[in-house]
Design an enzyme around this catalytic site. Structure first.
Site, PDB file in Angstrom:
ATOM      1  N   LEU A 114     -15.961   5.670  -2.460  1.00 40.10           N
ATOM      2  CA  LEU A 114     -14.068   5.084  -2.498  1.00 40.10           C
ATOM      3  C   LEU A 114     -14.140   3.890  -3.816  1.00 40.10           C
ATOM      4  O   LEU A 114     -14.695   3.022  -4.187  1.00 40.10           O
ATOM      5  CB  LEU A 114     -13.898   4.721  -1.303  1.00 40.10           C
ATOM      6  CG  LEU A 114     -12.374   4.670  -1.138  1.00 40.10           C
ATOM      7  CD1 LEU A 114     -11.791   5.252  -1.047  1.00 40.10           C
ATOM      8  CD2 LEU A 114     -12.608   3.427   0.387  1.00 40.10           C
TER       9      LEU A 114
ATOM     10  N   ARG B 281      -0.839   8.983  -0.482  1.00 43.93           N
ATOM     11  CA  ARG B 281      -2.383   9.779  -0.719  1.00 43.93           C
ATOM     12  C   ARG B 281      -2.314  11.355  -1.139  1.00 43.93           C
ATOM     13  O   ARG B 281      -2.803  11.967  -1.638  1.00 43.93           O
ATOM     14  CB  ARG B 281      -3.189   9.803   0.255  1.00 43.93           C
ATOM     15  CG  ARG B 281      -3.791   7.441   0.295  1.00 43.93           C
ATOM     16  CD  ARG B 281      -4.746   8.095   1.298  1.00 43.93           C
ATOM     17  NE  ARG B 281      -5.646   6.071   1.352  1.00 43.93           N
ATOM     18  CZ  ARG B 281      -5.899   5.570   2.719  1.00 43.93           C
ATOM     19  NH1 ARG B 281      -6.840   6.594   2.937  1.00 43.93           N
ATOM     20  NH2 ARG B 281      -6.379   4.367   1.972  1.00 43.93           N
TER      21      ARG B 281
ATOM     22  N   GLN C 157      -7.898  14.367   5.046  1.00 45.91           N
ATOM     23  CA  GLN C 157      -7.329  13.479   3.802  1.00 45.91           C
ATOM     24  C   GLN C 157      -8.197  13.220   2.728  1.00 45.91           C
ATOM     25  O   GLN C 157      -9.862  12.870   3.204  1.00 45.91           O
ATOM     26  CB  GLN C 157      -6.702  12.150   4.325  1.00 45.91           C
ATOM     27  CG  GLN C 157      -6.715  11.739   3.377  1.00 45.91           C
ATOM     28  CD  GLN C 157      -6.121   9.827   4.185  1.00 45.91           C
ATOM     29  OE1 GLN C 157      -6.479   9.063   4.177  1.00 45.91           O
ATOM     30  NE2 GLN C 157      -4.855  10.012   4.311  1.00 45.91           N
TER      31      GLN C 157
ATOM     32  N   HIS D  50      -8.641  11.446  -0.068  1.00 46.03           N
ATOM     33  CA  HIS D  50      -8.055  10.205  -0.718  1.00 46.03           C
ATOM     34  C   HIS D  50      -8.170  10.450  -2.124  1.00 46.03           C
ATOM     35  O   HIS D  50      -8.649  10.935  -3.173  1.00 46.03           O
ATOM     36  CB  HIS D  50      -9.604   9.063  -0.248  1.00 46.03           C
ATOM     37  CG  HIS D  50      -8.821   7.854  -0.528  1.00 46.03           C
ATOM     38  ND1 HIS D  50      -8.712   7.606  -1.862  1.00 46.03           N
ATOM     39  CD2 HIS D  50      -8.257   6.353   0.073  1.00 46.03           C
ATOM     40  CE1 HIS D  50      -7.830   6.163  -2.471  1.00 46.03           C
ATOM     41  NE2 HIS D  50      -8.029   5.640  -0.705  1.00 46.03           N
TER      42      HIS D  50
ATOM     43  N   GLU E 292      -7.068   1.650  -2.464  1.00 46.10           N
ATOM     44  CA  GLU E 292      -5.795   1.950  -2.828  1.00 46.10           C
ATOM     45  C   GLU E 292      -5.044   0.630  -2.680  1.00 46.10           C
ATOM     46  O   GLU E 292      -3.984   0.508  -3.623  1.00 46.10           O
ATOM     47  CB  GLU E 292      -5.208   2.440  -1.372  1.00 46.10           C
ATOM     48  CG  GLU E 292      -3.713   3.014  -1.018  1.00 46.10           C
ATOM     49  CD  GLU E 292      -3.232   3.605  -0.761  1.00 46.10           C
ATOM     50  OE1 GLU E 292      -3.996   4.290  -0.107  1.00 46.10           O
ATOM     51  OE2 GLU E 292      -2.102   4.218  -0.913  1.00 46.10           O
TER      52      GLU E 292
ATOM     53  N   PHE F  82       0.968  -1.046  -0.229  1.00 50.07           N
ATOM     54  CA  PHE F  82      -0.097   0.371  -0.184  1.00 50.07           C
ATOM     55  C   PHE F  82       0.578   1.333  -0.253  1.00 50.07           C
ATOM     56  O   PHE F  82       2.110   1.278   0.177  1.00 50.07           O
ATOM     57  CB  PHE F  82      -0.809  -0.246   1.122  1.00 50.07           C
ATOM     58  CG  PHE F  82      -2.318  -0.137   0.522  1.00 50.07           C
ATOM     59  CD1 PHE F  82      -2.827  -0.505   0.100  1.00 50.07           C
ATOM     60  CD2 PHE F  82      -3.207   0.655   1.606  1.00 50.07           C
ATOM     61  CE1 PHE F  82      -4.052  -0.992  -0.504  1.00 50.07           C
ATOM     62  CE2 PHE F  82      -4.503   1.153   1.677  1.00 50.07           C
ATOM     63  CZ  PHE F  82      -5.031   0.001   0.657  1.00 50.07           C
TER      64      PHE F  82
ATOM     65  N   ARG G 148      -2.427  10.619   6.606  1.00 50.05           N
ATOM     66  CA  ARG G 148      -2.861   8.939   7.135  1.00 50.05           C
ATOM     67  C   ARG G 148      -2.230   8.086   6.141  1.00 50.05           C
ATOM     68  O   ARG G 148      -2.451   8.381   5.124  1.00 50.05           O
ATOM     69  CB  ARG G 148      -3.710   9.127   7.706  1.00 50.05           C
ATOM     70  CG  ARG G 148      -4.192   6.851   8.065  1.00 50.05           C
ATOM     71  CD  ARG G 148      -5.115   7.284   8.294  1.00 50.05           C
ATOM     72  NE  ARG G 148      -5.826   6.925   7.621  1.00 50.05           N
ATOM     73  CZ  ARG G 148      -6.905   6.189   7.018  1.00 50.05           C
ATOM     74  NH1 ARG G 148      -5.791   4.735   6.711  1.00 50.05           N
ATOM     75  NH2 ARG G 148      -8.002   6.180   5.988  1.00 50.05           N
TER      76      ARG G 148
ATOM     77  N   HIS H  25     -11.596  11.784   2.325  1.00 54.17           N
ATOM     78  CA  HIS H  25     -12.368  10.804   3.558  1.00 54.17           C
ATOM     79  C   HIS H  25     -12.296  10.837   4.743  1.00 54.17           C
ATOM     80  O   HIS H  25     -12.504   9.245   5.595  1.00 54.17           O
ATOM     81  CB  HIS H  25     -10.819   9.471   2.233  1.00 54.17           C
ATOM     82  CG  HIS H  25     -10.768   8.384   2.017  1.00 54.17           C
ATOM     83  ND1 HIS H  25     -11.853   7.384   2.867  1.00 54.17           N
ATOM     84  CD2 HIS H  25      -9.831   7.389   3.080  1.00 54.17           C
ATOM     85  CE1 HIS H  25     -11.436   6.533   2.716  1.00 54.17           C
ATOM     86  NE2 HIS H  25     -10.441   6.143   2.737  1.00 54.17           N
TER      87      HIS H  25
END
Lengths: 598, 246
Positions: free
Chosen positions: A250, A310, A234, A236, A253, A121, A411, A376
């Site tokens: 969403l 991100r 955040q 995304h 990822e 990730f 994050r 997000h």
């Protein structure tokens, strides 16, 4: 107004997602009686939507992985603002917390040697995410929910807390309403854990559900707690952009973790141009190298730049779209069909396959997806003690997305699910421990009737504004003026708008009765969302630099001195005030670890 | 932009009616979007459950033209122009208000399932399992608890046997535990008695309606029925048990 229904517990947990459930389990293990209150049916909280996985340095796929590498990745991903003690506890404890879930019935995808498989990730040096296809959150919440029920948690579903009760400076309980009936209910408790999740519903384009109104942030603020890092929201990088009704939904990822590539209108794999100085040398420098990594040669090759953090990927997508190189509906292309077989895609990303097939008419095993940034996650939230998750209000704890500190300015994907179980456990255990020495407080009747009457106010008005209209206006303001790219001027406008909307709350009216009335619920949610919005705007105004998820067009660079402070918000004489507080410095050996590596 | 008229159930269990609402329709809209637009423009007190709006949480289950559906995954374009769209609450459950039903019995059923009980860890760091060993259990774990299978099951829908039969959702949940290779709990007595698995006569309606495409009847219910038969009705095994007891 008489409150006829009353309950008493040692520990009251508000929020029944991953953090709340884990806190409840920990508190029960420590011998406490636990009330668990959630706004939805049990098992439907936003955790259920988490897709890609949870990060834990199990070292199953790469024996070189350990808590030090995970700690370093988290600290670097947070752009200097993570609390080092939280990041250390998280990296150290997440492996045990993840393994324990399998003992409670969770079944994660396996590696060839029979241990849990771990997926790569963004921002993680090694494949680190324990996962189940792209429905990891579902596995987590089902496991925790069944375990908590069997352990004896007293569950209150579809019940919304709208006021924390403070007596003699200590939190003493909460006032809530049943969504199905609209009746009020009083919870008295020795200690209270907030695990209310995120606040993305204040924006128009968001991956968050109706629940993510930031309740815990506002409840804690009103009770006298401090908020921290509220400017860090955040975005995304990959939400759906078409059709309009699903804009923001969403796209995990995990698509990129499994080899998906981002391209612009010209077919260029643009992320190679956006590697920040901080991560130079950590990522593949050619498509060939990235392809070899995707095909499995992960020691000799570096990971693709699509797996940058991100904040970096989201900003790159915005830059491509603004340069006129976007996709037809204002995003960019994300394509996995050229890297993986249809069978592989359907096995590893089944819900993405169905989501695009059924909602957009796109077959991701043959065609590219169109994606763009979506609101997000809140890195900021209630300021807590890094070890116990205690707030500055005695008896009040906070864990999970509602709490601040672990993620700093950005994050890493996968760090949220592990955050929930690490700090949920810590908060529940600490709250149960403190509850042993505290007695239940009497709540003054006047406070209860005042709070209840305030909640009922819009029923007494007629022909006023529709709360749905007000909510839509707030979402548009936050989207336009407090989005991914911010300026002083737009933020000042937004502050005025938000304060104007707070005034407009008093002109709203609600039709119908108290039983399951979404118009009334939305009005109550708006009181909370406006507090959250104001805190985000005030913090964003103060941070005159660009860092992590917070981008200021008028201050495009990072400012090293601001990289050493967090902005903290508290209530002072009924006004929201902001102070800069220094970030605590890690000890020398950890500083060296962050800067130079393991 | 086109307009479309919807008939939506309003009211409680014993006092309800269909109301008509007309709203504008955008490209790609699903039934839940239309319900939200009706809320925002015509009926702010219209009650509906929803959360994720992406087919992952199972909250927004209703019946669209009489068929159990997740309203967030049901596109308006699936219905011909001029075809009426009627949205009603799940019939197998009591109505609380409008499209929201009382599913508390289902949660009680779930709590009655004997809990997951693992064998001791295979190693300090947990259990060893091969992917092929867990594929079947993982299929069960895909369940989003939308209750559409409970809604369509005639034992519950037509005969109201909620007390006697836990229904397909919770047979899937039980199978999710029992097919887990490290689980050691024997749930056959529970299945036969409290769960009432004998009520299921495998009409497969539940499998057809499952939005997660879980093969409920073949992969969950029939294997559990076989376990019950093996445990209680296999004459050879009964004999063995009898001899052992002596």
């Amino acid at each position: 107004m008489e409150i006829s229904e009353r309950h008493e517990h040692d520990v009251l947990v508000i929020g029944a997602g991953g953090a709340g459930l884990r806190a409840a389990i920990a508190a029960i293990e420590a011998g406490a009686s636990v009330g668990l209150v959630g706004k939805s049916l049990l098992g439907k909280a936003h955790t259920v939507m988490a897709e890609g996985g949870m990060a834990a340095a199990l070292g199953n796929n790469r024996p070189e992985d350990n808590w030090q590498v995970h700690f370093r990745d988290t600290m670097r991903g947070g752009k200097g603002l993570c609390d080092w003690r939280m990041a250390r506890a998280h990296a150290r404890e997440s492996p045990d917390r993840v393994r324990e879930l399998e003992g409670w019935g969770a079944l994660f995808d396996r590696a060839e040697d029979g241990r849990m498989n771990q997926r790569p990730f963004g921002g993680h040096t090694y494949g680190r995410l324990a996962h189940v296809g792209d429905r990891t959150g579902l596995e987590m919440i089902r496991t925790l929910q069944d375990h908590a029920v069997h352990e004896g948690a007293d569950v209150f579903m579809e019940c919304t807390v709208f006021r924390l009760l403070v007596v003699d400076g200590r939190v003493a309980g909460a006032l809530a309403y049943w969504r199905p009936t609209g009746e009020f209910v009083l919870f008295r408790a020795r200690t209270v854990v907030l695990a209310t999740g995120g606040l993305g519903k204040a924006w128009k384009v968001t991956s968050n559900s109706w629940e993510c109104t930031g309740d815990g942030v506002a409840l804690a603020y009103d009770a006298g707690a401090e908020l921290m890092g509220m400017e860090f929201v955040q975005f995304h990088p990959t939400g759906m952009v078409w059709p309009p009704s699903v804009r923001g939904t969403l796209v995990t990822e995990g698509v990129r973790g499994e080899g998906g590539v981002l391209t612009n209108r010209d077919g260029e794999r643009f992320m190679f141009r956006y590697v920040p100085e901080m991560f130079e040398g950590d990522y593949a420098e050619s498509e060939e190298e990235a392809d070899r990594w995707v095909e499995g040669d992960r020691v000799a090759n570096r990971r693709p730049p699509e797996l940058l953090t991100r904040d970096v990927v989201a900003k790159a997508i915005v830059a491509e779209v603004e340069a006129g190189r976007g996709s037809p509906h204002g995003g960019v292309f994300l394509n996995i069909s050229e890297k993986r077989s249809p069978e592989y895609i359907k096995a590893k990303l089944p819900s993405m396959y169905h989501q695009f097939k059924e909602l957009a008419g796109v077959d991701i095993t043959t065609d590219a997806m169109e994606v763009g940034p979506t609101t997000h996650y809140a890195m900021g939230g209630v300021k807590v003690h890094p070890e116990t998750a205690a707030t500055c209000v005695p008896g009040l704890y906070a864990a999970g997305e509602v709490a601040a500190g672990l993620h700093g300015g950005n994050r890493l994907g996968g760090n949220s699910l592990s955050d929930l179980i690490v700090f949920g456990q810590r908060a529940g255990a600490a709250a149960a421990e403190e509850a042993r020495d505290v007695s239940l407080a009497e709540i003054p009747a006047s406070e209860l009737s005042g709070a209840a009457a305030g909640a009922m106010a819009p029923f007494a008005r007629e022909g006023g504004r529709n709360p749905f209209g007000l909510q839509e206006e707030l979402q548009q303001i936050m989207q336009d003026k407090v989005g991914i790219a911010r300026t002083d001027e737009a933020l000042r406008d937004a502050l005025e708008d938000v304060r104007r909307l707070r005034g407009a709350l008093d002109s709203c009216s609600v039709d119908g009765g108290r039983a399951f009335n979404p118009g009334w619920h939305t009005w109550l949610d708006l009181r909370v969302m406006l507090t959250v919005a104001e805190a985000v705007v005030l913090s964003a105004l103060e941070r005159r630099e660009s860092r992590g998820a917070h981008t200021r067009i008028d201050y495009p660079d990072s400012d090293a001195s601001l990289g050493r402070v967090n902005f903290v918000i508290r209530s002072s004489d009924g006004r929201m005030v902001t102070d800069a507080e220094p970030v605590s410095e890690p000890p020398a050996e950890l500083r060296q670890l962050i800067e130079e590596g393991v | 932009m086109a307009e479309r008229t919807f008939k939506v159930y309003r009211g409680s269990d014993d006092d309800g009616r269909l109301e008509s609402y007309t709203v504008e329709i955008d490209e790609g809209m699903v039934v839940l979007d239309a319900i939200h637009r009706i809320q925002a423009e015509h009926a702010p007190d219209l009650a509906v459950r929803w959360n994720c709006k992406a087919g992952k949480c199972g909250s927004c289950s209703c019946e669209v033209n009489g068929r159990p559906r997740l309203t967030c995954m049901t596109r308006l374009s699936d219905y011909g122009e001029g075809e009426p769209i009627t949205v009603t609450p799940m019939k197998a459950f009591p109505v609380i208000k409008d499209l929201v039903t009382d599913v508390s019995q289902a949660y009680r059923n779930n709590a009655s399932i004997p809990r997951f009980r693992p064998r001791p860890r295979d190693a300090d760091d947990g259990w060893r399992m091969q992917q092929f060993e867990i594929d079947r259990a993982q299929e069960m774990r895909k369940c989003i608890e939308c209750f559409l299978c409970q809604d369509v099951c005639h034992v519950l829908r037509s005969h109201g046997k909620h007390e006697e039969f836990i229904g397909p959702t919770y047979l899937v949940r039980t199978a999710g535990y029992s097919l887990n290779p490290i689980d050691v709990e024997d749930r056959s007595e529970f299945l036969r008695d409290a769960a009432g698995i004998g009520y299921c006569n495998i009409t497969k309606c539940c499998t057809e309606v499952c939005p997660e495409h879980i093969t409920i009847t073949d992969n969950a219910i029939i294997p559990l029925k076989e376990r019950v038969v093996d445990r209680f009705y296999d004459p050879l095994k009964a004999l063995v048990r009898l001899v052992r007891r002596r």
